[in-house]
Design a protein around this motif. Structure first.
Motif, PDB file in Angstrom:
ATOM      1  N   ARG A  85       0.847  -1.194   0.000  1.00  0.00           N
ATOM      2  CA  ARG A  85       0.000   0.000   0.000  1.00  0.00           C
ATOM      3  C   ARG A  85       0.883   1.246   0.000  1.00  0.00           C
ATOM      4  NH1 ARG A  85      -1.675   3.969   3.194  1.00  0.00           N
ATOM      5  NH2 ARG A  85      -3.833   4.704   3.086  1.00  0.00           N
ATOM      6  N   PRO A  86       0.705   2.145  -0.957  1.00  0.00           N
ATOM      7  CA  PRO A  86       1.509   3.374  -0.960  1.00  0.00           C
ATOM      8  C   PRO A  86       1.099   4.289   0.178  1.00  0.00           C
ATOM      9  CG  PRO A  86      -0.144   3.470  -2.694  1.00  0.00           C
ATOM     10  CD  PRO A  86      -0.216   2.089  -2.111  1.00  0.00           C
ATOM     11  N   SER A  87       2.063   4.949   0.781  1.00  0.00           N
ATOM     12  CA  SER A  87       1.776   5.881   1.874  1.00  0.00           C
ATOM     13  C   SER A  87       1.672   7.294   1.323  1.00  0.00           C
ATOM     14  CB  SER A  87       2.859   5.804   2.947  1.00  0.00           C
ATOM     15  OG  SER A  87       4.126   6.159   2.397  1.00  0.00           O
ATOM     16  N   LEU A  88       0.801   8.101   1.951  1.00  0.00           N
ATOM     17  CA  LEU A  88       0.492   9.449   1.468  1.00  0.00           C
ATOM     18  C   LEU A  88       0.938  10.491   2.485  1.00  0.00           C
ATOM     19  CD1 LEU A  88      -3.166   8.906   0.187  1.00  0.00           C
ATOM     20  CD2 LEU A  88      -1.031   8.584  -1.065  1.00  0.00           C
ATOM     21  N   CYS A 130      -4.852  11.026   5.806  1.00  0.00           N
ATOM     22  CA  CYS A 130      -3.619  10.567   5.162  1.00  0.00           C
ATOM     23  C   CYS A 130      -2.701   9.944   6.215  1.00  0.00           C
ATOM     24  CB  CYS A 130      -2.917  11.740   4.472  1.00  0.00           C
ATOM     25  SG  CYS A 130      -3.860  12.476   3.108  1.00  0.00           S
ATOM     26  N   ASP A 131      -1.635   9.295   5.737  1.00  0.00           N
ATOM     27  CA  ASP A 131      -0.675   8.686   6.652  1.00  0.00           C
ATOM     28  C   ASP A 131       0.062   9.734   7.469  1.00  0.00           C
ATOM     29  OD1 ASP A 131      -0.782   5.736   5.785  1.00  0.00           O
ATOM     30  OD2 ASP A 131      -0.538   6.804   3.905  1.00  0.00           O
ATOM     31  N   ARG A 183      -9.469   6.346  -1.740  1.00  0.00           N
ATOM     32  CA  ARG A 183      -9.720   6.232  -3.182  1.00  0.00           C
ATOM     33  C   ARG A 183      -8.441   6.504  -3.966  1.00  0.00           C
ATOM     34  NH1 ARG A 183     -15.659   8.885  -4.565  1.00  0.00           N
ATOM     35  NH2 ARG A 183     -16.843   7.802  -2.941  1.00  0.00           N
ATOM     36  N   LEU A 184      -7.646   7.472  -3.492  1.00  0.00           N
ATOM     37  CA  LEU A 184      -6.384   7.758  -4.169  1.00  0.00           C
ATOM     38  C   LEU A 184      -5.449   6.557  -4.078  1.00  0.00           C
ATOM     39  CD1 LEU A 184      -4.402   9.580  -5.611  1.00  0.00           C
ATOM     40  CD2 LEU A 184      -3.799  10.590  -3.400  1.00  0.00           C
ATOM     41  N   VAL A 185      -5.421   5.894  -2.924  1.00  0.00           N
ATOM     42  CA  VAL A 185      -4.583   4.700  -2.778  1.00  0.00           C
ATOM     43  C   VAL A 185      -4.981   3.648  -3.811  1.00  0.00           C
ATOM     44  CG1 VAL A 185      -4.063   2.750  -1.256  1.00  0.00           C
ATOM     45  CG2 VAL A 185      -4.019   5.082  -0.354  1.00  0.00           C
TER      46      VAL A 185
END
Length: 630
Positions: free
Chosen positions: A271-274, A303-304, A382-384
């Protein structure tokens, strides 16, 4: 009687001023009456009838005057009594008013305490919702892991059966190709080999023996001393992986038929972090709107990690402390307005903000950086999903020759490298053609494209001619062209490949490549900007190379878009990232699957959009709070 009148007080004790005056007048009338009777008595003694009659008249007049004065005195006493009663009533009213004010202050204090308790309860509810969200995420992760383990077990069983079948076929075939061991020095780039596990190294369950592979290079392994023992290979589906050289064999005669299913490596990326940022003006609607988002844990607060920049920790319009924590920047946030659409010319401010992001360095702990305006309804989950599964397919293509072809295409389209050749001494600024000296080079070129229907290249050639023929503007495509005619620029899913992409893809870490996402068919729009961490680094370090673009009357979003292309940063078009009016869409009531909706400046409108999108949109639902709590 006269002596008695002279000896008594002039007015009764406690009388009002008017009563005192009237009492004095009455006493004077009584004195006159007494004097008149004295005169009458003296006249009768001496036998003077005329004087006696005159004295009688004076007595009657004095008596009439005394009656009048008594009447007036009585009226005054009545008025005084009424006034005293009114004074008592007024005193009572003042006391009642004071009591009411005391009660009002008490109620206000109770209301403030109630509001504080409600806010505390809402904060506790938001924290509880976050805990529930984490618990649900952990549960989903556990379920996914169980499913993956089941799939892996099933695939291992299938692979084992396939291996046994292949071995049987190999043993039964006579005169067919045999598998030959290869030494490390015999392995060269381009060799067609066979994967057959013989080392102790553990591979993913999807890896099957007897799968054809192509050597594309030595692996760039992070394990010390392991680079010489591994090779990077490409499977039939285009995926790449680092393989131990001991697990590679060669088919005699260069050909090998296998009964196993071609290798398909379906490995879910992490999972990409934001890291989300916002710039807040210290007045107006933005502080309270951000505070409401923070209270509910939505928007950039989901966000993260996040940061809010502002140039004041106090609100300039109320003097109160900022309702959200801010990182201070020490420059003015005032901007002029201009350009074709009379938008905020805020490039300088946001370039400083991006510089501050790099200076603080927190963005390096995350994969992607998101700049979101306070009035943007934004769903990080949703962006993830978009970053995991919704990026253009071209970003997943591994072939080096395809990479080079796309780079050549980007250069031919003028998206980077040669764009940096414009010198500051010969800028693309103002037209020098007599009669047009008030126009910028961009305005003149766009007029030629709109009214004379010239192409971008034709307008560049026209305005490049020296006066008195034309403007003498030395411009490039990024400065004067809309680029609408380029499919890679204006199509959803379009891709303009930049530098550094192939290396990141071979490492299997796309976020380490300089990439930014264009969110609108008209170009990048500022309500939400999504950049990889590597793109942020490339942008800030490359700003000196983009100084030639500062003469253009652009907002920060268009400037960032053109500067990124000039620096060779990969541009990926994902138009489902944003739904906003300026993109020719109607975001309300926010029922789509878009990542963000804009603009919603009122708190009620913002959360009405959030609730509708969360309930009826097709993106991943967020569980921070339900529509009923809006």
């Amino acid at each position: 009687r006269l002596q008695a009148l002279m000896d008594q007080p002039t007015f009764p004790k406690g009388a009002s001023k008017a009563e005192q005056l009237e009492q004095g007048a009455l006493q004077e009338a009584m004195k006159e009456e007494a004097l008149a009777k004295e005169v009458e008595a003296e006249a009768e003694k001496v036998g003077n009838r005329d004087e006696a009659e005159q004295g009688q008249i004076l007595v009657e007049q004095a008596q009439a005057q005394e009656r009048q004065e008594r009447k007036e005195l009585l009226e005054l006493q009545n008025v005084s009594a009424r006034l005293r009663a009114m004074s008592r009533n007024l005193t009572w009213a003042h006391e009642q008013l004071k009591t009411a004010k005391d009660q009002e202050r008490k109620v206000a204090a109770e209301l403030m305490e109630t509001k504080a308790r409600e806010e505390q309860l809402e904060l506790q509810e938001a924290r509880a919702a976050q805990l529930v969200k984490r618990a649900m995420a952990q549960e989903r992760k556990r379920v996914v892991q169980e499913e993956q383990e089941k799939d892996a077990k099933k695939k291992r069983e299938e692979a084992q059966a396939a291996e046994e079948a292949a071995k049987k076929k190999e043993g039964d075939s006579e005169g067919g190709p045999r598998l030959m061991e290869v030494t490390r020095k015999d392995i060269n780039i381009g060799d067609e080999l066979i994967f057959k596990k013989s080392s102790q190294f553990e591979y993913p369950a999807q890896f099957k023996d007897y799968t054809p592979v192509t050597v594309i290079g030595l692996a760039d392994s992070a394990r010390a001393g392991a680079a010489a023992e591994e090779a990077r290979v490409r499977f039939a589906d285009g995926t790449t992986y680092d393989i131990m050289m001991d697990d590679l064999v060669r088919a005699e005669g260069g050909a090998f038929e296998t009964t196993t299913t071609p290798h398909v490596a379906v490995i879910e990326p992490p999972r990409p972090s934001l890291y989300c940022i916002a710039l807040m003006l210290p007045f107006g609607y933005e502080p309270n709107l951000l505070a409401a988002q923070q209270q509910r844990g939505v928007g950039l607060f989901a966000c993260d990690d996040y940061v809010i920049f502002s140039n004041s920790s106090k609100l300039l319009d109320t003097g109160k402390p900022s309702p959200v924590s801010v990182n201070l920047v020490y420059f003015s946030l005032a901007v002029p307005y201009g350009g074709k659409w009379h938008t905020a010319l805020n490039t300088g401010i946001f370039n400083k903000i991006w510089g501050q992001v790099v200076k603080e360095g927190r963005y390096l702990d995350h994969d992607w950086v998101v700049k979101a305006d306070p009035d943007t309804v934004f769903f990080p989950e949703r962006l993830v999903e978009v970053l995991l599964h919704g990026l253009p397919k071209g970003l997943q293509q591994q072939a080096a020759e395809e990479e080079e072809r796309r780079l050549r295409m980007s250069r031919r389209l003028g998206f980077f490298e040669e764009n940096q050749a414009t010198e500051v001494n010969d800028p693309c600024s103002m037209c020098r053609l007599p009669g047009h000296t008030g126009e910028s080079c961009t305005e003149h070129a766009q007029w030629l494209q709109d009214h004379e229907k010239l192409s971008c290249e034709e307008s560049l050639a026209r305005i490049g001619r020296d006066p008195p023929v034309d403007c003498g503007c030395k411009c490039n495509r990024l400065e004067v062209c809309d680029l609408k005619d380029q499919e890679a620029w204006a199509s959803d899913g379009g891709l303009i490949r930049g530098v550094g992409l192939t290396e990141a893809m071979q490492r299997g870490d796309l976020a380490k490549a300089p990439i930014y996402i264009s969110n609108c068919r008209f170009g990048l729009h500022g309500p939400i900007e999504v950049l990889s961490s590597a793109a942020v680094t490339a942008y800030v370090s490359g700003l000196p190379k983009c100084e030639y673009l500062l003469d253009q009357p652009w907002g920060e979003d268009k400037y960032l878009d053109r500067c990124m292309l000039s620096l060779g940063v990969t541009r990926a078009n994902v138009f489902s990232l944003l739904s906003e009016t300026a993109c020719g869409e109607e975001p309300a009531p926010c029922g789509g699957a878009d990542v963000a909706f804009h603009p919603f400046k009122r708190i009620e409108d913002y959360f009405a959009c959030w609730a509708f999108a969360n309930s009826y949109g097709h993106g991943p639902a967020s569980k921070e709070y339900t529509a009923g709590s809006v």
